[in-house]
Design a protein around this motif. Structure first.
Motif: not given
Length: 199
Positions: A84-113
């Motif tokens: 269960v804990m591994k699953e929770i942590v995996s929600e924060l990682l690019p383990v599928d296409e949707d999460r990869r897009i989220e993470m990529e966008v978040w990374l770009v925005f984070s540098t913008r800050t």
């Protein structure tokens, strides 16, 4: 009869289009005009929802964070505590296409800050929320009496957060070097290393 527009859905559609433009062309090229064209809207129509580019970026960045939070809240976690804990942590990682897009966008925005103060507060809020997820995992190990007796809670929270950040960054920059399976194995290995072996 006039067409009824769901304004909340329209704002989300514009934000998701913003993500696509950013991923395709980069943040610096993500002009209001280009985003409006990609969303099949006039610039005037887009400005009806977002009066400035900064406002659009803030909403788009917040949408990434909200989607992650909602996904974690909706999911029914069941099984062995470590799984269960591994699953929770995996929600924060690019383990599928949707999460990869989220993470990529978040990374770009984070540098913008670094140059856009309007995004900094939101970034700090989300930092605290992700740190809270790491806290839940570490405290979960402790409360279930799975953790080693000498585990330093605060340092392990920071280490888990740093591990998640590092894996996410490596997966985005070097996907050929770090597979989804390797990411998940690394998280599992790390969590097991914190345990006392009695679980």
């Amino acid at each position: 009869m006039p067409k009824i527009v769901d304004h909340d859905k329209r704002k989300i559609k514009i934000a998701e289009t913003t993500w696509k433009v950013i991923i395709r062309d980069g943040l610096e090229q993500a002009s209001v005009r280009k985003i409006a064209n990609a969303a099949s809207l006039s610039v005037g129509a887009l400005r009806h929802y977002f009066s400035t580019q900064s406002e659009l970026f803030q909403f788009s960045m917040k949408l990434v964070a909200d989607q992650v939070k909602q996904r974690i809240a909706r999911k029914n976690y069941d099984g062995e505590p470590l799984d269960v804990m591994k699953e929770i942590v995996s929600e924060l990682l690019p383990v599928d296409e949707d999460r990869r897009i989220e993470m990529e966008v978040w990374l770009v925005f984070s540098t913008r800050t670094l140059v856009d103060p309007s995004l900094k507060q939101l970034s700090q809020t989300v930092y605290k929320e992700i740190r809270h997820a790491a806290t839940l995992v570490i405290e979960g190990l402790i409360n279930l009496q799975l953790a080693k007796d000498d585990l330093n809670k605060e340092l392990e929270i920071e280490r888990l957060y740093a591990l998640v950040d590092g894996l996410a960054l490596h997966a985005l920059l070097h996907p050929d070097q770090l597979s989804i399976e390797k990411m998940q194995d690394t998280i599992k290995y790390h969590l097991e290393s914190l345990c006392n072996g009695n679980g």
